[in-house]
Design a protein around this motif. Structure first.
Motif, PDB file in Angstrom:
ATOM      1  N   THR A 144      52.443 -58.188  38.419  1.00  0.00           N
ATOM      2  CA  THR A 144      51.408 -57.593  39.247  1.00  0.00           C
ATOM      3  C   THR A 144      51.840 -56.020  39.075  1.00  0.00           C
ATOM      4  O   THR A 144      52.943 -55.630  38.609  1.00  0.00           O
ATOM      5  CB  THR A 144      51.851 -58.074  40.793  1.00  0.00           C
ATOM      6  OG1 THR A 144      53.347 -57.433  40.975  1.00  0.00           O
ATOM      7  CG2 THR A 144      51.642 -59.441  40.818  1.00  0.00           C
ATOM      8  N   GLU A 194      50.082 -51.742  40.251  1.00  0.00           N
ATOM      9  CA  GLU A 194      48.964 -51.299  41.126  1.00  0.00           C
ATOM     10  C   GLU A 194      48.785 -49.822  40.564  1.00  0.00           C
ATOM     11  O   GLU A 194      49.568 -49.298  39.691  1.00  0.00           O
ATOM     12  CB  GLU A 194      49.407 -51.082  42.582  1.00  0.00           C
ATOM     13  CG  GLU A 194      49.787 -52.377  43.288  1.00  0.00           C
ATOM     14  CD  GLU A 194      50.586 -52.101  44.478  1.00  0.00           C
ATOM     15  OE1 GLU A 194      50.921 -50.843  44.941  1.00  0.00           O
ATOM     16  OE2 GLU A 194      51.206 -53.161  44.989  1.00  0.00           O
ATOM     17  N   HIS A 203      45.116 -52.661  53.144  1.00  0.00           N
ATOM     18  CA  HIS A 203      45.956 -52.936  52.162  1.00  0.00           C
ATOM     19  C   HIS A 203      45.997 -54.316  51.782  1.00  0.00           C
ATOM     20  O   HIS A 203      45.999 -54.824  50.733  1.00  0.00           O
ATOM     21  CB  HIS A 203      47.399 -52.219  52.212  1.00  0.00           C
ATOM     22  CG  HIS A 203      47.478 -50.908  51.634  1.00  0.00           C
ATOM     23  ND1 HIS A 203      47.376 -50.406  50.261  1.00  0.00           N
ATOM     24  CD2 HIS A 203      47.773 -49.679  52.315  1.00  0.00           C
ATOM     25  CE1 HIS A 203      47.539 -49.399  50.249  1.00  0.00           C
ATOM     26  NE2 HIS A 203      47.698 -48.728  51.494  1.00  0.00           N
ATOM     27  N   GLU A 204      46.297 -55.157  52.889  1.00  0.00           N
ATOM     28  CA  GLU A 204      46.540 -56.657  52.727  1.00  0.00           C
ATOM     29  C   GLU A 204      45.194 -57.282  52.321  1.00  0.00           C
ATOM     30  O   GLU A 204      45.237 -57.960  51.521  1.00  0.00           O
ATOM     31  CB  GLU A 204      46.827 -57.157  54.314  1.00  0.00           C
ATOM     32  CG  GLU A 204      46.848 -58.674  54.638  1.00  0.00           C
ATOM     33  CD  GLU A 204      47.027 -58.992  55.815  1.00  0.00           C
ATOM     34  OE1 GLU A 204      46.476 -60.167  56.404  1.00  0.00           O
ATOM     35  OE2 GLU A 204      47.472 -58.166  56.753  1.00  0.00           O
ATOM     36  N   GLN A 259      44.632 -56.333  48.558  1.00  0.00           N
ATOM     37  CA  GLN A 259      45.728 -56.968  47.654  1.00  0.00           C
ATOM     38  C   GLN A 259      45.059 -58.678  47.533  1.00  0.00           C
ATOM     39  O   GLN A 259      45.231 -58.955  46.620  1.00  0.00           O
ATOM     40  CB  GLN A 259      46.760 -57.000  48.386  1.00  0.00           C
ATOM     41  CG  GLN A 259      47.716 -55.741  47.904  1.00  0.00           C
ATOM     42  CD  GLN A 259      49.273 -55.840  48.458  1.00  0.00           C
ATOM     43  OE1 GLN A 259      49.219 -56.215  49.659  1.00  0.00           O
ATOM     44  NE2 GLN A 259      49.887 -55.560  47.700  1.00  0.00           N
ATOM     45  N   ARG A 276      41.739 -58.963  44.572  1.00  0.00           N
ATOM     46  CA  ARG A 276      41.929 -58.284  43.626  1.00  0.00           C
ATOM     47  C   ARG A 276      40.705 -58.846  42.658  1.00  0.00           C
ATOM     48  O   ARG A 276      40.304 -60.105  42.536  1.00  0.00           O
ATOM     49  CB  ARG A 276      43.095 -58.561  42.566  1.00  0.00           C
ATOM     50  CG  ARG A 276      44.426 -57.853  43.362  1.00  0.00           C
ATOM     51  CD  ARG A 276      45.891 -58.397  42.886  1.00  0.00           C
ATOM     52  NE  ARG A 276      46.834 -57.848  43.350  1.00  0.00           N
ATOM     53  CZ  ARG A 276      47.578 -56.779  42.660  1.00  0.00           C
ATOM     54  NH1 ARG A 276      47.327 -56.402  41.522  1.00  0.00           N
ATOM     55  NH2 ARG A 276      48.650 -56.310  43.463  1.00  0.00           N
ATOM     56  N   TYR A 304      44.152 -52.127  43.097  1.00  0.00           N
ATOM     57  CA  TYR A 304      44.762 -53.403  42.766  1.00  0.00           C
ATOM     58  C   TYR A 304      44.198 -54.277  41.558  1.00  0.00           C
ATOM     59  O   TYR A 304      43.123 -54.840  41.605  1.00  0.00           O
ATOM     60  CB  TYR A 304      44.833 -54.216  43.857  1.00  0.00           C
ATOM     61  CG  TYR A 304      45.700 -53.807  45.143  1.00  0.00           C
ATOM     62  CD1 TYR A 304      47.036 -53.760  45.254  1.00  0.00           C
ATOM     63  CD2 TYR A 304      45.023 -52.921  46.243  1.00  0.00           C
ATOM     64  CE1 TYR A 304      47.726 -53.239  46.352  1.00  0.00           C
ATOM     65  CE2 TYR A 304      45.619 -52.405  47.412  1.00  0.00           C
ATOM     66  CZ  TYR A 304      46.995 -52.470  47.395  1.00  0.00           C
ATOM     67  OH  TYR A 304      47.602 -52.053  48.432  1.00  0.00           O
TER      68      TYR A 304
END
Length: 224
Positions: free
Chosen positions: A70, A72, A194-195, A198, A201, A219
């Motif tokens: 992963t 970013e 953000h949650e 994520q 994606r 992301y």
């Protein structure tokens, strides 16, 4: 034909050689993610509960199964960067197999069961990584993502955080600008955004503040 005395070779491949090949594969993704300016790069080897972490690498209980990388916030041309990143795993596996073959042919390395399994399963890994197909868990092979990127089908969803003057709240909006959730504080709204980003994606997170919209984070999809 597979015989009883081949069982030790099978377990050797499954519990030792395949995890090494998986690590090489993820190293390829990591190298190009770093080269393309990716941030917060992390690697998981295996599945299940985390056993231990060393730097950006975490090894899980079933270390012989699965692997992912992963990252970013790419800072390079995103389409080209992602093609390189998703190609990196197969490229490193191919190079590693070729190096082993070269060392054997030059008698620097003795041929044996480990070298045979390493080259065989490395090429096996490459084939299934680049085969463009969806996986049952909803993820896609590296090859499928690369093909979508070449055809420009891999579209980022955009999530936004905006101040609503009428409600006097910070609003988290989805790709269609529909309200996800509203908060009194900006930090709470950003945390929620953000949650959501994520979990969906590939995505971008933007904030509209002081009359200007800026990207907070992106992301990309997860290479496997």
């Amino acid at each position: 034909m597979f015989e009883i005395n081949d069982l030790p070779k099978f377990f050797l491949a499954f519990f030792l050689v395949l995890p090494i090949i998986s690590f090489v594969h993820e190293a390829g993704h990591v190298f190009f993610a770093w080269l393309m300016g990716g941030k917060n790069i992390k690697v998981s080897i295996g599945a299940g509960k985390v056993l231990f972490r060393i730097g950006i690498v975490e090894v899980r209980k079933y270390y012989f199964w699965y692997g992912l990388c992963t990252f970013e916030n790419l800072k390079r041309n995103e389409r080209f960067a992602n093609i390189l990143i998703f190609s990196g795993g197969a490229l490193f596996n191919t190079l590693a197999a070729l190096v082993v073959i070269y060392l054997i042919e030059n008698k620097t390395l003795e041929p044996g069961i480990l070298t045979y399994q390493f080259t065989y399963f490395s090429l096996y890994y490459v084939f299934f990584a680049l085969l463009p197909m969806p996986y049952p868990d909803g993820n896609e092979s590296d090859g499928k993502v690369i093909l979508d990127l070449i055809q420009n089908k891999a579209q980022f969803k955009t999530y936004r955080v905006e101040w609503n003057k009428e409600k006097k709240q910070w609003c988290v909006l989805d790709h269609d600008r529909e309200l996800v959730q509203a908060f009194e504080g900006e930090e709470q709204a950003l945390e929620k955004a953000h949650e959501v980003a994520q979990q969906n994606r590939p995505s971008r997170l933007k904030i509209f503040k002081s009359g200007k919209e800026t990207e907070v984070q992106n992301y990309p999809k997860i290479p496997l």
